[in-house]
Design an enzyme around this catalytic site. Structure first.
Site, PDB file in Angstrom:
ATOM      1  CB  SER A  63      -0.908   0.028   1.234  1.00 38.90           C
ATOM      2  OG  SER A  63      -1.738  -1.109   1.253  1.00 38.90           O
TER       3      SER A  63
HETATM    4  N1  SAH Z   1      -0.551  -4.977   4.242  1.00 37.53           N
HETATM    5  C1  SAH Z   1       0.146  -4.911   2.991  1.00 37.53           C
HETATM    6  C2  SAH Z   1      -0.800  -4.833   1.814  1.00 37.53           C
HETATM    7  C3  SAH Z   1      -1.343  -6.138   1.539  1.00 37.53           C
HETATM    8  S1  SAH Z   1      -2.222  -6.327   0.035  1.00 37.53           S
HETATM    9  C4  SAH Z   1       1.124  -3.768   2.992  1.00 37.53           C
HETATM   10  O1  SAH Z   1       1.785  -3.562   3.966  1.00 37.53           O
HETATM   11  O2  SAH Z   1       1.284  -3.085   2.035  1.00 37.53           O
HETATM   12  C5  SAH Z   1      -3.519  -7.359   0.644  1.00 37.53           C
HETATM   13  C6  SAH Z   1      -3.104  -8.744   1.043  1.00 37.53           C
HETATM   14  O3  SAH Z   1      -4.267  -9.368   1.593  1.00 37.53           O
HETATM   15  C7  SAH Z   1      -2.664  -9.618  -0.128  1.00 37.53           C
HETATM   16  O4  SAH Z   1      -1.410 -10.168   0.157  1.00 37.53           O
HETATM   17  C8  SAH Z   1      -3.740 -10.703  -0.190  1.00 37.53           C
HETATM   18  O5  SAH Z   1      -3.257 -11.953  -0.593  1.00 37.53           O
HETATM   19  C9  SAH Z   1      -4.250 -10.728   1.236  1.00 37.53           C
HETATM   20  N2  SAH Z   1      -5.604 -11.262   1.435  1.00 37.53           N
HETATM   21  C10 SAH Z   1      -6.702 -11.068   0.664  1.00 37.53           C
HETATM   22  N3  SAH Z   1      -7.775 -11.688   1.190  1.00 37.53           N
HETATM   23  C11 SAH Z   1      -7.336 -12.312   2.334  1.00 37.53           C
HETATM   24  C12 SAH Z   1      -7.974 -13.132   3.325  1.00 37.53           C
HETATM   25  N4  SAH Z   1      -9.261 -13.439   3.253  1.00 37.53           N
HETATM   26  N5  SAH Z   1      -7.213 -13.573   4.364  1.00 37.53           N
HETATM   27  C13 SAH Z   1      -5.907 -13.275   4.448  1.00 37.53           C
HETATM   28  N6  SAH Z   1      -5.251 -12.506   3.546  1.00 37.53           N
HETATM   29  C14 SAH Z   1      -5.953 -12.031   2.505  1.00 37.53           C
END
Ligand code: SAH
Length: 208
Positions: A63
């Protein structure tokens, strides 16, 4: 390169965060402390402190720095909290949370990403207050509930009810909610139910 990245990080904190209204000194200190560049894939390294999201593989993103700071600020962390994070991704937000909170429990559904984040956070960065799990975060982590805070960094269509159930009374949650058009929400778990606070429009990858 480390010195150069340090300079870019200081500039990120003043130009992208302070100037846009991030006020919580704990959040600003954490954003200054965590090296964002180690979470960014080789091909994107030079853009580590870019003012936007970047690809981290498997169709997922790290992000925008402002959004990481904004969501962390929404949680009003004081330092003693147990935080549940859904969507470890590259682990950058996880590190920011671990700088401030007592314990972080993070869940990632894509094993490859969760394992890579774990190696980075416990290896090179040697955090000892993060617990990792690969699986669907919608089920929460009942063995360690209740949590003081919950943060979802992928967008569900609706906030998963099970996660409210795993929160303490007086707890706070933050999540982007919606389908194509998403809005950031902050939730307060009160004695008599959930109070919700609709905030800014955002764009996250979907929560599966
Ligand atoms: N927190 C991160 C951004 C993550 S992007 C940062 O620091 O930038 C969102 C993440 O959520 C992705 O890796 C995706 O695989 C995960 N994700 C999506 N749905 C999910 C779920 N139901 N349970 C766990 N992880 C999930």
């Amino acid at each position: 390169m480390t010195k150069e990245f340090e300079m870019q990080r200081r500039e990120m904190v003043s130009k992208q965060l302070r100037s846009r209204g991030i006020r919580d000194e704990k959040v600003l200190a954490a954003m200054l402390a965590v090296p964002r560049d180690v979470f960014v894939p080789a091909a994107e390294k030079s853009r580590s402190y870019y003012d936007g999201p970047l690809p981290i593989g498997r169709g997922q993103t790290i992000s925008q720095p402002y959004i990481v700071a904004y969501m962390t600020e929404l949680l009003r962390l004081k330092g003693g909290e147990k935080v549940l994070e859904i969507g470890t991704g590259c682990g950058y937000q996880t590190a920011v949370l671990a700088e401030i909170a007592r314990q972080v429990y993070t869940i990632e559904v894509i094993a490859e990403l969760g394992e890579r984040a774990k190696r980075m956070l416990t290896g090179e960065l040697s955090y000892s207050n993060i617990n990792f799990r690969v699986g669907n975060g919608r089920d929460g982590w009942p063995e360690f509930a209740p949590f003081d805070r919950v943060i979802i960094t992928a967008a569900p269509r609706e906030f998963p009810k099970e996660l409210f159930a795993q929160m303490k009374e007086g707890g706070i949650a933050a999540a982007p909610v919606g389908n194509f058009f998403q809005r950031m929400y902050r939730y307060f778990k009160e004695k008599d139910g959930i109070e919700e606070d609709p905030l800014i429009g955002v764009s996250f990858v979907p929560c599966v």
